[in-house]
Design a protein around this motif. Structure first.
Motif, PDB file in Angstrom:
ATOM      1  N   LEU A 164       1.162   4.220  -2.945  1.00 41.08           N
ATOM      2  CA  LEU A 164       0.839   5.408  -2.794  1.00 41.08           C
ATOM      3  C   LEU A 164       2.000   6.409  -2.904  1.00 41.08           C
ATOM      4  N   GLN A 204      -7.845   0.731  -0.132  1.00 38.89           N
ATOM      5  CA  GLN A 204      -9.170   0.382   0.488  1.00 38.89           C
ATOM      6  C   GLN A 204      -9.982   0.500  -1.058  1.00 38.89           C
ATOM      7  N   SER A 249      -4.089  14.000  -3.350  1.00 39.78           N
ATOM      8  CA  SER A 249      -4.855  14.548  -2.297  1.00 39.78           C
ATOM      9  C   SER A 249      -4.938  13.747  -1.023  1.00 39.78           C
ATOM     10  N   GLN A 250      -4.997  14.259   0.043  1.00 39.52           N
ATOM     11  CA  GLN A 250      -4.990  13.592   1.322  1.00 39.52           C
ATOM     12  C   GLN A 250      -6.194  12.494   1.205  1.00 39.52           C
ATOM     13  N   HIS A 251      -7.239  12.961   0.550  1.00 41.85           N
ATOM     14  CA  HIS A 251      -8.432  11.783   0.502  1.00 41.85           C
ATOM     15  C   HIS A 251      -7.766  10.542  -0.282  1.00 41.85           C
ATOM     16  N   ASP A 257       2.086   9.154  -5.940  1.00 39.18           N
ATOM     17  CA  ASP A 257       2.221  10.543  -5.496  1.00 39.18           C
ATOM     18  C   ASP A 257       3.295  11.110  -6.574  1.00 39.18           C
ATOM     19  N   HIS A 278      -4.606   9.569  -0.338  1.00 46.33           N
ATOM     20  CA  HIS A 278      -3.692   8.998   0.240  1.00 46.33           C
ATOM     21  C   HIS A 278      -4.502   7.916   1.479  1.00 46.33           C
ATOM     22  N   ASP A 279      -5.703   8.575   2.045  1.00 48.85           N
ATOM     23  CA  ASP A 279      -6.225   7.839   3.047  1.00 48.85           C
ATOM     24  C   ASP A 279      -7.030   6.701   2.376  1.00 48.85           C
ATOM     25  N   ASN A 280      -7.612   6.864   1.285  1.00 53.19           N
ATOM     26  CA  ASN A 280      -8.689   5.970   0.664  1.00 53.19           C
ATOM     27  C   ASN A 280      -8.266   5.034  -0.282  1.00 53.19           C
ATOM     28  N   CYS A 296       1.015  -1.179  -0.177  1.00 57.93           N
ATOM     29  CA  CYS A 296      -0.020   0.106   0.076  1.00 57.93           C
ATOM     30  C   CYS A 296       0.835   1.314   0.106  1.00 57.93           C
TER      31      CYS A 296
END
Length: 168
Positions: free
Chosen positions: A28, A55, A46-48, A32, A50-52, A24
Protein backbone atom coordinates in the motif's frame (compact mmCIF):
# COMPACT_ATOMS: atom_id res chain seq x y z
CA UNK A 1 8.45 -11.46 4.93
CA UNK A 2 7.69 -13.86 2.11
CA UNK A 3 8.83 -17.45 2.04
CA UNK A 4 10.22 -16.87 -1.48
CA UNK A 5 13.14 -14.48 -1.24
CA UNK A 6 15.96 -13.61 -3.61
CA UNK A 7 18.86 -11.31 -2.86
CA UNK A 8 20.06 -9.45 -5.98
CA UNK A 9 22.95 -7.17 -5.11
CA UNK A 10 21.78 -4.95 -2.28
CA UNK A 11 18.08 -5.57 -2.93
CA UNK A 12 16.04 -8.39 -1.40
CA UNK A 13 12.96 -9.37 -3.41
CA UNK A 14 10.05 -11.41 -2.13
CA UNK A 15 6.54 -12.29 -3.19
CA UNK A 16 4.15 -10.42 -0.93
CA UNK A 17 2.18 -12.52 1.51
CA UNK A 18 -1.31 -11.19 2.03
CA UNK A 19 -1.50 -12.74 5.51
CA UNK A 20 1.51 -10.62 6.61
CA UNK A 21 0.53 -7.10 7.77
CA UNK A 22 4.08 -5.85 7.04
CA UNK A 23 3.81 -6.96 3.39
CA UNK A 24 0.32 -5.46 3.02
CA UNK A 25 1.53 -2.16 4.45
CA UNK A 26 4.56 -2.16 2.14
CA UNK A 27 2.42 -2.76 -0.97
CA UNK A 28 0.00 0.00 0.00
CA UNK A 29 2.83 2.45 0.83
CA UNK A 30 4.72 1.79 -2.42
CA UNK A 31 1.59 1.87 -4.58
CA UNK A 32 0.41 5.10 -2.95
CA UNK A 33 3.85 6.63 -3.52
CA UNK A 34 3.61 5.63 -7.20
CA UNK A 35 0.03 6.93 -7.51
CA UNK A 36 1.13 10.34 -6.16
CA UNK A 37 3.92 10.58 -8.76
CA UNK A 38 2.99 12.37 -12.01
CA UNK A 39 3.66 9.10 -13.90
CA UNK A 40 1.16 7.36 -11.63
CA UNK A 41 -1.54 9.99 -12.08
CA UNK A 42 -0.51 12.45 -9.36
CA UNK A 43 -3.28 11.47 -6.94
CA UNK A 44 -3.12 9.37 -3.78
CA UNK A 45 -4.79 5.99 -3.63
CA UNK A 46 -8.46 6.10 -2.73
CA UNK A 47 -9.59 5.08 0.72
CA UNK A 48 -11.36 2.17 -0.94
CA UNK A 49 -8.06 0.91 -2.40
CA UNK A 50 -6.30 1.34 0.96
CA UNK A 51 -9.03 -0.59 2.73
CA UNK A 52 -9.49 -3.39 0.21
CA UNK A 53 -6.44 -3.95 -2.02
CA UNK A 54 -4.67 -6.69 -0.03
CA UNK A 55 -7.86 -8.74 0.22
CA UNK A 56 -8.70 -8.15 -3.44
CA UNK A 57 -5.21 -9.22 -4.55
CA UNK A 58 -5.36 -12.31 -2.35
CA UNK A 59 -8.72 -13.27 -3.85
CA UNK A 60 -7.67 -12.70 -7.49
CA UNK A 61 -6.45 -15.94 -9.09
CA UNK A 62 -2.98 -15.52 -10.59
CA UNK A 63 -2.33 -12.15 -8.92
CA UNK A 64 0.91 -11.55 -7.07
CA UNK A 65 3.03 -8.66 -5.88
CA UNK A 66 6.80 -8.44 -5.61
CA UNK A 67 8.37 -6.19 -2.99
CA UNK A 68 11.98 -5.06 -3.19
CA UNK A 69 13.68 -4.00 0.03
CA UNK A 70 17.04 -2.40 0.79
CA UNK A 71 18.06 -2.78 4.43
CA UNK A 72 14.48 -3.95 5.17
CA UNK A 73 13.05 -0.69 3.74
CA UNK A 74 10.49 -1.21 0.92
CA UNK A 75 11.82 0.52 -2.21
CA UNK A 76 10.23 -1.27 -5.18
CA UNK A 77 6.94 -2.88 -6.12
CA UNK A 78 5.46 -4.81 -9.01
CA UNK A 79 1.82 -5.88 -9.07
CA UNK A 80 1.47 -8.72 -11.55
CA UNK A 81 -1.32 -10.82 -13.00
CA UNK A 82 -1.00 -14.22 -14.62
CA UNK A 83 -3.32 -14.72 -17.56
CA UNK A 84 -3.38 -16.73 -20.77
CA UNK A 85 -1.82 -16.06 -24.15
CA UNK A 86 -4.45 -17.58 -26.43
CA UNK A 87 -2.15 -17.68 -29.47
CA UNK A 88 0.57 -19.55 -27.54
CA UNK A 89 -1.91 -21.39 -25.27
CA UNK A 90 0.48 -20.73 -22.39
CA UNK A 91 0.34 -18.44 -19.37
CA UNK A 92 1.79 -14.96 -19.46
CA UNK A 93 2.48 -12.42 -16.75
CA UNK A 94 1.32 -8.83 -17.10
CA UNK A 95 3.10 -6.31 -14.91
CA UNK A 96 0.26 -3.94 -14.08
CA UNK A 97 2.20 -1.63 -11.74
CA UNK A 98 5.95 -1.23 -11.44
CA UNK A 99 7.35 1.37 -9.09
CA UNK A 100 10.67 2.30 -7.54
CA UNK A 101 10.73 5.05 -4.92
CA UNK A 102 12.49 8.21 -6.07
CA UNK A 103 15.59 7.94 -3.87
CA UNK A 104 16.25 4.36 -5.06
CA UNK A 105 16.03 5.16 -8.79
CA UNK A 106 19.09 5.05 -10.98
CA UNK A 107 20.77 2.23 -9.06
CA UNK A 108 19.48 -0.70 -11.09
CA UNK A 109 16.63 -1.62 -8.74
CA UNK A 110 14.09 -1.64 -11.60
CA UNK A 111 16.28 -3.94 -13.71
CA UNK A 112 16.70 -6.31 -10.76
CA UNK A 113 12.94 -6.28 -10.17
CA UNK A 114 12.32 -7.14 -13.83
CA UNK A 115 14.85 -9.99 -13.58
CA UNK A 116 12.99 -11.38 -10.56
CA UNK A 117 9.67 -11.24 -12.46
CA UNK A 118 11.22 -12.87 -15.53
CA UNK A 119 12.53 -15.72 -13.36
CA UNK A 120 9.09 -16.08 -11.78
CA UNK A 121 7.49 -16.16 -15.25
CA UNK A 122 9.87 -18.88 -16.41
CA UNK A 123 9.17 -20.89 -13.26
CA UNK A 124 5.42 -20.62 -14.02
CA UNK A 125 5.93 -21.78 -17.62
CA UNK A 126 4.97 -18.43 -19.13
CA UNK A 127 5.60 -17.56 -22.76
CA UNK A 128 6.09 -13.84 -22.14
CA UNK A 129 5.90 -10.90 -19.77
CA UNK A 130 3.93 -7.80 -20.75
CA UNK A 131 3.65 -4.30 -19.31
CA UNK A 132 2.34 -0.88 -20.22
CA UNK A 133 4.14 2.45 -20.00
CA UNK A 134 3.17 6.03 -20.74
CA UNK A 135 4.80 7.41 -23.88
CA UNK A 136 5.95 10.42 -21.85
CA UNK A 137 7.75 8.28 -19.27
CA UNK A 138 11.05 8.25 -21.16
CA UNK A 139 13.11 7.02 -18.21
CA UNK A 140 10.92 3.97 -17.65
CA UNK A 141 10.71 3.26 -21.39
CA UNK A 142 14.51 3.27 -21.66
CA UNK A 143 14.73 0.92 -18.68
CA UNK A 144 12.20 -1.51 -20.15
CA UNK A 145 13.86 -1.43 -23.58
CA UNK A 146 17.28 -2.00 -21.97
CA UNK A 147 15.78 -5.09 -20.32
CA UNK A 148 14.50 -6.34 -23.70
CA UNK A 149 10.87 -5.18 -23.89
CA UNK A 150 9.67 -4.06 -27.32
CA UNK A 151 6.42 -2.79 -28.79
CA UNK A 152 3.94 -5.62 -29.35
CA UNK A 153 3.67 -6.51 -33.03
CA UNK A 154 2.47 -9.54 -34.93
CA UNK A 155 3.62 -8.27 -38.33
CA UNK A 156 5.50 -5.01 -38.92
CA UNK A 157 3.11 -4.15 -41.76
CA UNK A 158 0.13 -4.04 -39.37
CA UNK A 159 1.77 -1.80 -36.76
CA UNK A 160 2.09 -2.21 -33.00
CA UNK A 161 -0.55 -2.71 -30.34
CA UNK A 162 -1.98 0.25 -28.43
CA UNK A 163 -3.56 -0.08 -25.00
CA UNK A 164 -7.01 1.52 -24.86
CA UNK A 165 -9.36 1.99 -21.93
CA UNK A 166 -12.98 2.91 -21.22
CA UNK A 167 -13.62 4.11 -17.69
CA UNK A 168 -16.72 2.74 -16.00
Amino acid sequence: MSNYDLQVGNVKFALARWDEPEDCAAVLHLLDDYARDPMGGGTPLSQHAHDNLPQAMAAMPGAFSVIGRIDDKPVALANCFTTLSTFACKPLINIHDLAVIADARGGGVGQKLLAFIEAEAKQRGCCKVTLEVLTGNARARRSYERFGFTAYTLDESTGHAVLLQKML
